[in-house]
Design a protein around this motif. Structure first.
Motif, PDB file in Angstrom:
ATOM      1  N   LEU A 462       0.861  -1.181   0.000  1.00  0.00           N
ATOM      2  CA  LEU A 462       0.000   0.000   0.000  1.00  0.00           C
ATOM      3  C   LEU A 462       0.898   1.231   0.000  1.00  0.00           C
ATOM      4  N   ARG A 463       0.270   2.352  -0.062  1.00  0.00           N
ATOM      5  CA  ARG A 463       1.072   3.577   0.077  1.00  0.00           C
ATOM      6  C   ARG A 463       0.668   4.255   1.370  1.00  0.00           C
ATOM      7  N   ALA A 464       1.687   4.549   2.175  1.00  0.00           N
ATOM      8  CA  ALA A 464       1.428   5.199   3.461  1.00  0.00           C
ATOM      9  C   ALA A 464       1.760   6.686   3.330  1.00  0.00           C
ATOM     10  N   LYS A 465       1.400   7.387   4.380  1.00  0.00           N
ATOM     11  CA  LYS A 465       1.591   8.846   4.329  1.00  0.00           C
ATOM     12  C   LYS A 465       2.125   9.272   5.692  1.00  0.00           C
ATOM     13  N   ASN A 466       3.213  10.050   5.700  1.00  0.00           N
ATOM     14  CA  ASN A 466       3.758  10.480   6.994  1.00  0.00           C
ATOM     15  C   ASN A 466       3.209  11.857   7.385  1.00  0.00           C
ATOM     16  N   ARG A 467       3.739  12.340   8.484  1.00  0.00           N
ATOM     17  CA  ARG A 467       3.207  13.585   9.048  1.00  0.00           C
ATOM     18  C   ARG A 467       3.355  14.751   8.063  1.00  0.00           C
ATOM     19  N   GLU A 468       4.453  14.711   7.298  1.00  0.00           N
ATOM     20  CA  GLU A 468       4.695  15.786   6.322  1.00  0.00           C
ATOM     21  C   GLU A 468       3.834  15.635   5.082  1.00  0.00           C
ATOM     22  N   GLY A 469       3.056  14.550   5.031  1.00  0.00           N
ATOM     23  CA  GLY A 469       2.196  14.317   3.865  1.00  0.00           C
ATOM     24  C   GLY A 469       2.936  13.607   2.733  1.00  0.00           C
ATOM     25  N   GLN A 470       4.184  13.210   2.985  1.00  0.00           N
ATOM     26  CA  GLN A 470       4.923  12.478   1.948  1.00  0.00           C
ATOM     27  C   GLN A 470       4.419  11.047   1.902  1.00  0.00           C
ATOM     28  N   GLU A 471       4.206  10.589   0.679  1.00  0.00           N
ATOM     29  CA  GLU A 471       3.735   9.208   0.521  1.00  0.00           C
ATOM     30  C   GLU A 471       4.941   8.318   0.280  1.00  0.00           C
ATOM     31  N   PHE A 472       4.845   7.091   0.765  1.00  0.00           N
ATOM     32  CA  PHE A 472       5.931   6.136   0.540  1.00  0.00           C
ATOM     33  C   PHE A 472       5.340   4.721   0.517  1.00  0.00           C
ATOM     34  N   PRO A 473       6.014   3.811  -0.206  1.00  0.00           N
ATOM     35  CA  PRO A 473       5.443   2.464  -0.303  1.00  0.00           C
ATOM     36  C   PRO A 473       5.681   1.668   0.986  1.00  0.00           C
ATOM     37  N   VAL A 474       4.674   0.918   1.381  1.00  0.00           N
ATOM     38  CA  VAL A 474       4.824   0.062   2.575  1.00  0.00           C
ATOM     39  C   VAL A 474       4.247  -1.313   2.260  1.00  0.00           C
ATOM     40  N   GLU A 475       4.744  -2.277   3.046  1.00  0.00           N
ATOM     41  CA  GLU A 475       4.135  -3.612   3.033  1.00  0.00           C
ATOM     42  C   GLU A 475       3.373  -3.729   4.326  1.00  0.00           C
ATOM     43  N   LEU A 476       2.185  -4.282   4.256  1.00  0.00           N
ATOM     44  CA  LEU A 476       1.335  -4.250   5.430  1.00  0.00           C
ATOM     45  C   LEU A 476       0.734  -5.642   5.665  1.00  0.00           C
ATOM     46  N   ALA A 477       0.729  -6.062   6.925  1.00  0.00           N
ATOM     47  CA  ALA A 477       0.073  -7.330   7.259  1.00  0.00           C
ATOM     48  C   ALA A 477      -0.821  -7.087   8.462  1.00  0.00           C
ATOM     49  N   ILE A 478      -2.010  -7.691   8.424  1.00  0.00           N
ATOM     50  CA  ILE A 478      -2.945  -7.505   9.546  1.00  0.00           C
ATOM     51  C   ILE A 478      -3.103  -8.848  10.236  1.00  0.00           C
ATOM     52  N   LYS A 479      -2.909  -8.839  11.558  1.00  0.00           N
ATOM     53  CA  LYS A 479      -3.052 -10.095  12.297  1.00  0.00           C
ATOM     54  C   LYS A 479      -4.093  -9.903  13.375  1.00  0.00           C
ATOM     55  N   PRO A 480      -5.265 -10.581  13.258  1.00  0.00           N
ATOM     56  CA  PRO A 480      -6.269 -10.448  14.309  1.00  0.00           C
ATOM     57  C   PRO A 480      -5.834 -11.178  15.567  1.00  0.00           C
ATOM     58  N   THR A 481      -6.048 -10.589  16.721  1.00  0.00           N
ATOM     59  CA  THR A 481      -5.659 -11.204  17.989  1.00  0.00           C
ATOM     60  C   THR A 481      -6.834 -11.130  18.943  1.00  0.00           C
ATOM     61  N   PRO A 482      -7.479 -12.287  19.227  1.00  0.00           N
ATOM     62  CA  PRO A 482      -8.597 -12.234  20.175  1.00  0.00           C
ATOM     63  C   PRO A 482      -8.064 -11.975  21.579  1.00  0.00           C
ATOM     64  N   LEU A 483      -8.619 -11.034  22.250  1.00  0.00           N
ATOM     65  CA  LEU A 483      -8.185 -10.729  23.621  1.00  0.00           C
ATOM     66  C   LEU A 483      -9.450 -10.593  24.453  1.00  0.00           C
ATOM     67  N   HIS A 484      -9.568 -11.551  25.414  1.00  0.00           N
ATOM     68  CA  HIS A 484     -10.806 -11.648  26.202  1.00  0.00           C
ATOM     69  C   HIS A 484     -11.988 -11.725  25.232  1.00  0.00           C
ATOM     70  N   ASP A 485     -12.920 -10.769  25.339  1.00  0.00           N
ATOM     71  CA  ASP A 485     -14.083 -10.873  24.457  1.00  0.00           C
ATOM     72  C   ASP A 485     -13.971  -9.893  23.283  1.00  0.00           C
ATOM     73  N   ARG A 486     -12.762  -9.359  23.092  1.00  0.00           N
ATOM     74  CA  ARG A 486     -12.583  -8.387  22.000  1.00  0.00           C
ATOM     75  C   ARG A 486     -11.691  -8.984  20.929  1.00  0.00           C
ATOM     76  N   LEU A 487     -11.786  -8.410  19.752  1.00  0.00           N
ATOM     77  CA  LEU A 487     -10.888  -8.822  18.678  1.00  0.00           C
ATOM     78  C   LEU A 487     -10.043  -7.604  18.316  1.00  0.00           C
ATOM     79  N   LEU A 488      -8.745  -7.727  18.611  1.00  0.00           N
ATOM     80  CA  LEU A 488      -7.842  -6.619  18.282  1.00  0.00           C
ATOM     81  C   LEU A 488      -7.052  -6.998  17.038  1.00  0.00           C
ATOM     82  N   PHE A 489      -6.446  -6.027  16.424  1.00  0.00           N
ATOM     83  CA  PHE A 489      -5.683  -6.280  15.193  1.00  0.00           C
ATOM     84  C   PHE A 489      -4.312  -5.651  15.320  1.00  0.00           C
ATOM     85  N   THR A 490      -3.296  -6.469  15.031  1.00  0.00           N
ATOM     86  CA  THR A 490      -1.944  -5.925  15.012  1.00  0.00           C
ATOM     87  C   THR A 490      -1.596  -5.671  13.547  1.00  0.00           C
TER      88      THR A 490
END
Ligand code: ADP
Length: 856
Positions: A462-490
């Motif tokens: 994907l393309r990410a954007k930093n505080r200065e608004g500069q875009e740069f390419p990133v690789e991104l992975a989403i890992k769901p993590t169930p915690l108690h009765d919630r589902l969080l995502f790393t």
């Protein structure tokens, strides 16, 4: 783990295998039980036996009495028979006994009386002692004695029991204290008038009693007649053991006595009892036998029971053993724990201890696991924190709505935001470029809908954007993590700007060979051309192969040899297209060779040109030297020519004057020839030096060249009055060289030396030439002068072209000398001692060594 100390008893018991223990316990318990049961059983059996015996004895006694009675009846029958016999009535019919008669007892002792019929009755076991004929008043009138016994006195008086005569009867009574059976019957005439009675007098003695029992029953049993009042024996069937007169109570010690009353006999003496005596010893022996038998059976039963018990324990202990082994093996495999050792012995106790140990081990293991788990948890937490801290990736945790709840330092650095400022912000809006948001949300929704195991683990770009608004390419992975009765995502975000840049760089680098104007090829070990760029075409044509084809054998071998050596190698190939220098560079780990080719056609041409020019220069220099030496050479040549002229003139004069002999003329002619030759030599040498010729390689002697050169400078040496010292090697120093060029070198060195000596006073002008061989590999020749030497500043530039310290010098002598020496693969060295002179040493490969190295 320490096992508690075993008690002594336990230590003993644990050594004894269960079957042995079972046997011991079985024997002990069986013995005790057997003892207790035996006492009760013996008593019970004795009672039963006694009861049974009593009833048996009673039965026996009854039978005895019945037999006795039957026996008695026999007598009654006999008397009836005799009394009713015709003989008796015939006998009594005429006899009349008056009631008051003096009784005259008629006794028959020797033979039977006339009133008794002939009969075999007495032989049939009937044993009366007397047969009496009694009158109707009961008095005995006649008596037949069948034994020696007298008639009992009790029968002889008046008042005696036979008064019941007239009655048919059989009874027992005591006569003279002894028991008797009296059987009587009436004797009647045909008109039924009673004539008297016939009486059988039978003593009840042992014979009678024995006969009454027909010898039936136990031999040991005794029947007896007792006096019930006096309680003693009146008669017995065994008078040896049970004597008449014996007290019943005393006999009870040795016999079991069963006494019974007789059946009601009319007129019988009723204080008599019929007794059966069974020897107590026999009875007791029987009892003991029965008890023994019962005991033996009980013993066998107990033995069998113990054996079954032991066998059962053997089976049980076997199974326990197997169970132990299996449990031990299982727990070793399942729990991966060190097992308590299994000993031999009492499996139950061992099992108990094993279970105890095992339980302790399990507890210990559980404790350890718990501690380890806790430790791991702590470590894991620390690790997670450390990972978050140190991860090179940005790690951002978001909640189910995509709001940031954790933001690691790398993320802060990458995106330029503070962690605290980011908490609660929407991930996609703040950190992603506009065009990437929908792709992210799509994936995020997928992750929410699917279980953690089904989520696509691959990273996506994907393309990410930093505080200065500069875009740069990133690789991104989403890992769901169930915690108690919630589902969080790393969310792992990896900045790939640098990688992208490197990829582009690598791509452009990869394009280099194809863009390269020089030929680049890659060949694998079998010699197959796996890559060749465009400019390689002429080479491939020369080799006659295309890409993915194999090189010619020679080049294939070169490739393999370079791969084996692991070192680069440079080779030259002459093609129709030009000359190429090929650099073989091995790539060992991939087992192929990169070939970088360089078109060196022009280089080679330039080299050729340089060589040609160099020769030209050498030649020019030689010419120049020759020019400088022209005077000397002319002088040199002049000498033989003058000599020839002189000898010719002399000879002519002599011929004109007709003086001198022909020998003199001949001598003169010979001298002329010699001098002409000498002149010819000088000219030849001169021509050699000045002629333009291609460099050659010939086998020449370095010493000979040195001598030739010395001859060339003879004039100059002489002129300068230089002392020439030749210390040349005795043997030939053969070298493969161009003789003219080597002479040119020597000439330069000698002439420089002469120049140096010229400045010295005449006596000091010494020039020394020495030569020799260096271990047969190389030869040397040194030119040593005793001039003023060479200053160090001059020394530095000695071999540079156009360097000279002489006013008329050209400064090319030593430069050309070095060029020639290099061409001959030799060396030249200058040593100098200022004020004392210089030595120039020339070193060249010996011809023999050159041949050797060429051969190898
Ligand atoms: P040229 O002789 O023309 O000067 P060379 O190249 O032969 O040129 O010599 C260069 C210089 O080396 C000379 O000018 C001289 O100074 C020095 N040189 C050479 N040989 C000797 C020698 N034997 N003794 C002293 N100096 C020497």
């Amino acid at each position: 783990m320490a096992r508690p100390q075993r008690s002594l008893l336990r230590r003993l018991l644990i050594r004894v295998p269960i079957p042995v223990l079972a046997l011991l316990f079985g024997l002990l318990a069986g013995g005790a039980a057997w003892y207790a049961i035996d006492r009760i059983q013996t008593r019970a059996l004795a009672e039963i036996f006694d009861q049974e015996l009593e009833s048996q004895l009673l039965q026996q006694a009854r039978v005895g009495l019945i037999r006795f009675d039957q026996y008695r009846d026999t007598y009654a029958a006999v008397i009836r028979l005799l009394a009713n016999h015709r003989h008796l009535s015939d006998y009594l019919a005429p006899v009349i006994w008056a009631a008051d008669d003096e009784v005259q007892l008629v006794s028959y002792r020797t033979g039977p009386p006339p009133w008794l019929p002939d009969t075999d009755l007495w032989r049939g076991g009937i044993r009366p002692s007397h047969i009496l004929l009694v009158d109707t008043a009961g008095r005995i009138r006649e008596a037949y004695h069948l034994s020696d016994e007298p008639i009992p006195r009790d029968l002889l008086g008046d008042a005696h029991p036979l008064t019941l005569g007239g009655e048919r009867t059989a009874f027992m009574t005591r006569l003279d204290g002894r028991p008797y059976l009296i059987a009587s019957d009436l004797a009647e005439d045909p008109g039924h008038h009673i004539l008297g009675s016939l009486v059988l007098l039978v003593p009840i003695d042992s014979a009678f009693l024995a006969a009454s029992q027909h010898a039936v029953g136990s031999d040991a049993a005794v029947v007896a007649i007792l006096d019930s009042d006096a309680r003693h024996v009146l008669a017995s069937s065994d008078e040896i053991n049970v004597r008449p007169g014996d007290n019943v109570d005393r006999l009870s010690a040795g016999y079991v006595v069963t006494a019974q009353s007789f059946f009601d006999y009319e007129g019988s003496d009723l204080n008599m009892l019929f007794a059966t005596l069974v020897p107590r010893a026999g009875v007791e022996a029987t009892g003991a036998r029965v008890l023994d038998l019962e005991r033996r059976q009980r013993l066998i039963g107990a033995g069998v029971l113990i054996l079954v018990f032991v066998a059962l324990f053997i089976v049980v202990s076997g199974r326990i053993n197997r169970l132990l082994q299996r449990m031990s093996k299982f727990s070793r495999r399942a729990l991966d724990m060190e097992q308590p050792a299994i000993e031999r012995g009492n499996q139950l106790l061992i099992l108990e201890e094993w279970i105890h140990d095992f339980a302790a081990l399990v507890m210990h293991a559980r404790e350890e696991t718990r501690a380890r788990h806790e430790e791991e948890m702590r470590e894991s937490e620390a690790l997670t924190a450390a990972l978050m801290e140190t991860s090179l990736d940005s790690i951002i945790t978001v909640d189910e709505h995509g709001r940031i709840i954790e933001f690691n330092p790398t993320a802060a650095q990458t995106f330029g935001y503070d962690r605290d400022a980011m908490l609660g912000r929407q991930f996609d809006r703040i950190l992603l470029a506009r065009q990437s948001r929908s792709a992210f949300l799509q994936r995020f929704d997928d992750c929410s809908a699917l279980g953690p195991a089904e989520v696509d683990p691959r990273r996506f770009e994907l393309r990410a954007k930093n505080r200065e608004g500069q875009e740069f390419p990133v690789e991104l992975a989403i890992k769901p993590t169930p915690l108690h009765d919630r589902l969080l995502f790393t969310v792992y975000v990896h900045d790939i700007s640098e990688r992208k840049r490197q990829e582009a760089e690598i791509k452009s680098l990869a394009a280099i060979p194809s863009e390269s104007p020089i030929p680049v090829l890659r060949v694998n070990r079998p010699g197959v051309v796996i890559y060749a760029n465009g400019p390689s075409e002429p080479l491939l044509r020369h080799w006659g192969c295309h890409r993915l084809q194999t090189l010619p054998v020679y080049w294939k071998q070169q490739v393999q040899s370079v791969l084996d050596d692991g070192r680069t190698r440079e080779l030259e190939v002459h093609t129709d297209h030009g000359i190429y220098s090929l650099l073989f560079a091995p790539i060992g780990e991939l087992d192929y060779v990169n070939i970088y080719a360089r078109d060196i056609t022009k280089v080679r041409e330039a080299e050729e040109e340089a060589r040609r020019r160099q020769n030209e220069l050498v030649h020019v220099a030689r010419l120049s030297t020759m020019g400088e030496m022209a005077t000397g050479i002319a002088h040199e040549l002049n000498q033989p020519l003058s000599a020839i002229v002189n000898f010719a003139n002399g000879s002519a004069r002599r011929l004109e004057l007709r003086v001198g002999s022909s020998e003199d003329l001949l001598h003169a002619l010979a001298q002329i020839t010699l001098q002409a030759r000498r002149a010819g030599e000088i000219i030849k040498r001169l021509r050699g030096m000045v002629s333009r010729q291609q460099p050659v390689r010939r086998l020449v002697d370095l010493n000979a060249l040195a001598r030739e050169t010395c001859a060339m400078v003879a004039h100059e040496t002489r002129k300068l009055e230089v002392t020439l010292e030749l210390a040349l090697a005795r043997e030939e120093l053969l070298i493969r060289a161009d003789p003219v060029q080597i002479e040119q070198v020597l000439l330069n060195l000698i002439r420089n030396a002469l120049d140096a000596l010229a400045e010295m006073p005449v006596p000091d002008r010494r020039l020394a030439l020495s030569s020799g061989s260096l271990e047969g590999e190389r030869v040397y020749l040194s030119v040593e002068d005793h001039g003023k030497g060479i200053r160090p500043d001059v020394m530095e530039h000695l071999f540079e072209p156009f360097f000279t310290t002489k006013s008329a010098g050209m400064g090319m002598g030593l430069a050309i000398t070095q060029t020639i020496v290099n061409d001959h693969h030799g060396k030249i060295r200058a040593d100098s001692w200022p004020g004392r002179g210089s030595v120039f040493t020339l070193e060249l490969p010996a011809a023999a060594a050159m041949i050797k190295s060429a051969a190898s």
